[in-house]
Design an enzyme around this catalytic site. Structure first.
Site, PDB file in Angstrom:
ATOM      1  N   HIS A 137      43.611  84.308  34.009  1.00 51.43           N
ATOM      2  CA  HIS A 137      43.084  84.632  35.332  1.00 51.43           C
ATOM      3  C   HIS A 137      41.600  84.913  35.198  1.00 51.43           C
ATOM      4  O   HIS A 137      41.043  84.951  34.101  1.00 51.43           O
ATOM      5  CB  HIS A 137      43.821  85.824  35.941  1.00 51.43           C
ATOM      6  CG  HIS A 137      45.128  85.468  36.576  1.00 51.43           C
ATOM      7  ND1 HIS A 137      45.230  84.612  37.651  1.00 51.43           N
ATOM      8  CD2 HIS A 137      46.394  85.851  36.279  1.00 51.43           C
ATOM      9  CE1 HIS A 137      46.502  84.487  38.000  1.00 51.43           C
ATOM     10  NE2 HIS A 137      47.231  85.220  37.178  1.00 51.43           N
ATOM     11  N   ASN A 140      40.209  87.159  32.553  1.00 52.24           N
ATOM     12  CA  ASN A 140      40.292  86.630  31.191  1.00 52.24           C
ATOM     13  C   ASN A 140      39.148  85.662  30.904  1.00 52.24           C
ATOM     14  O   ASN A 140      38.544  85.704  29.825  1.00 52.24           O
ATOM     15  CB  ASN A 140      41.619  85.920  30.985  1.00 52.24           C
ATOM     16  CG  ASN A 140      42.816  86.761  31.381  1.00 52.24           C
ATOM     17  OD1 ASN A 140      43.613  86.355  32.217  1.00 52.24           O
ATOM     18  ND2 ASN A 140      42.945  87.945  30.809  1.00 52.24           N
ATOM     19  N   TYR A 141      38.850  84.784  31.862  1.00 49.65           N
ATOM     20  CA  TYR A 141      37.779  83.802  31.660  1.00 49.65           C
ATOM     21  C   TYR A 141      36.428  84.502  31.529  1.00 49.65           C
ATOM     22  O   TYR A 141      35.606  84.127  30.694  1.00 49.65           O
ATOM     23  CB  TYR A 141      37.741  82.800  32.815  1.00 49.65           C
ATOM     24  CG  TYR A 141      39.086  82.233  33.195  1.00 49.65           C
ATOM     25  CD1 TYR A 141      40.049  81.940  32.234  1.00 49.65           C
ATOM     26  CD2 TYR A 141      39.422  82.012  34.534  1.00 49.65           C
ATOM     27  CE1 TYR A 141      41.290  81.432  32.581  1.00 49.65           C
ATOM     28  CE2 TYR A 141      40.660  81.509  34.899  1.00 49.65           C
ATOM     29  CZ  TYR A 141      41.592  81.233  33.924  1.00 49.65           C
ATOM     30  OH  TYR A 141      42.817  80.739  34.290  1.00 49.65           O
ATOM     31  N   ASP A 167      36.486  82.012  39.026  1.00 48.94           N
ATOM     32  CA  ASP A 167      37.232  81.123  39.922  1.00 48.94           C
ATOM     33  C   ASP A 167      36.308  80.395  40.896  1.00 48.94           C
ATOM     34  O   ASP A 167      36.420  79.182  41.084  1.00 48.94           O
ATOM     35  CB  ASP A 167      38.246  81.933  40.736  1.00 48.94           C
ATOM     36  CG  ASP A 167      39.475  82.324  39.932  1.00 48.94           C
ATOM     37  OD1 ASP A 167      39.524  82.027  38.726  1.00 48.94           O
ATOM     38  OD2 ASP A 167      40.382  82.930  40.516  1.00 48.94           O
TER      39      ASP A 167
END
Length: 346
Positions: A137, A140-141, A167
């Site tokens: 998610h 995490n990125y 995102d």
């Protein structure tokens, strides 16, 4: 806006990155057909508040789109997609690597039907590498990108962001840019192509300044050591009543205006000295000055001063701010108020 009129997109994505990207494209005039599972609804649809069985967030992300329910495990649905790609020649999907191919609607399968297809896959880690099949998610990125490590207070834990940076700024925006570049390439060569968007790659690319310095042999970015992450007086300052003001007065002319408003003209020389000791002295004085008066006082003081100093607003205050109202950042869709497209094409 009709700038992208004529582009026809099949959107197989859910949640945020893909839907946000195709929302932008739809708002610029593209025709978007969102293909949804009849048995696994988009989780965003179930959020609150609900309006006629759909969440406000889902309605925002799906404005100006058409919808079609297809079970891609059904051969008849796959045949329907094969039929559609003769007309819709841009694909956006957000499944893990290999899933679309196993279903019979991957890039190779659809390219065989329409050689001009532009096929954009948005995933957390991309189509290659040891993490290609790993779940993730936004948090995490961002963690793996290095951004979070130096975007925090020294000695304190990182703070979860209120919006999805990897995102949207990573996956969605880079997907739109890549798709439009592929469209131009197709217009000049007649060739379609495959686009591999990794949200982690895109988040890593956002290290544009600190990362470039580090890669060139400069200092590695650490918490509160750089110009823009609290290492200088470029920072947030608390007011007497517990609100905050954002100070970005880096250039000399803005520093002069800032110090004049705070009655700190004696700090002019120290302000331009970006060594840690001088900056600590300046930050302490600025912090003490802001604490002497209320948020409304400082808003009034800086309202007519060109010093790169602005109030930290709540979302409700932001949507009613005179500048954002003038720019029309919200719009009405029937009775529902929504965010407006963030661009103006004239």
């Amino acid at each position: 806006m009709k700038a992208l009129q004529g582009l026809k997109i099949l959107d197989f994505s859910t949640l945020l990155p893909g839907p946000y990207a195709t929302m932008l494209l739809a708002n610029m005039g593209a025709t978007v057909l969102s293909v949804e599972s009849p048995t696994r609804p988009d989780l965003v649809k179930g959020l609150e508040p609900q309006i006629d069985g759909q969440s406000a967030a889902y309605r925002q992300l799906n404005q100006k789109k058409n919808h079609l329910a297809l079970d891609l495990k059904d051969p008849k649905s796959v045949a329907k997609v094969h039929q559609l790609v003769q007309e819709y020649n841009i694909i956006v999907e957000q499944f893990r690597p290999g899933v679309m191919s196993r279903l019979g609607v991957g890039y190779k399968e659809l390219k065989a039907i329409n050689p001009k297809i532009i096929y954009c896959s948005i995933t957390g880690y991309g189509q290659s590498g040891p993490y290609r099949d790993r779940a993730g998610h936004d948090i995490n990125y961002l963690a793996l990108s290095g951004l979070v490590h130096y975007s925090r207070r020294k000695g304190h834990a990182p703070v979860p962001q209120g919006m999805q940076i990897a995102d949207v700024a990573g996956g969605s925006h880079h997907a739109v840019m890549a798709i439009l570049a592929a469209v131009i390439h197709r217009q000049t060569t007649g060739e379609g192509q495959y686009i591999d968007i990794s949200m982690t790659d895109a988040a890593f690319a956002l290290n544009a300044m600190a990362g470039a310095t580090a890669l060139a042999g400069g200092e590695q970015p650490e918490a509160e050591t750089g110009w823009l992450n609290g290492g200088t007086f470029y920072d947030y300052y608390e007011t007497e009543d517990g609100r905050y003001m954002a100070v970005g007065s880096l250039e000399p002319q803005f520093q002069k205006s800032l110090l004049a408003c705070l009655n700190l003209e004696s700090l002019t020389e120290a302000c331009t000295d970006f060594r840690p000791k001088s900056q600590a002295k300046v930050k302490k004085a600025i912090a003490e000055a802001f604490l002497r008066h209320s948020f409304s006082h400082w808003c009034e003081v800086f309202s007519e001063v060109d010093a790169c100093v602005e109030p930290v607003l709540s979302f409700d205050e932001a949507q009613h701010h005179v500048q954002l109202v003038a720019r029309g950042v919200t719009q009405k869709q029937g009775e529902l108020k929504q965010l407006s497209p963030p661009f103006r094409l004239k």
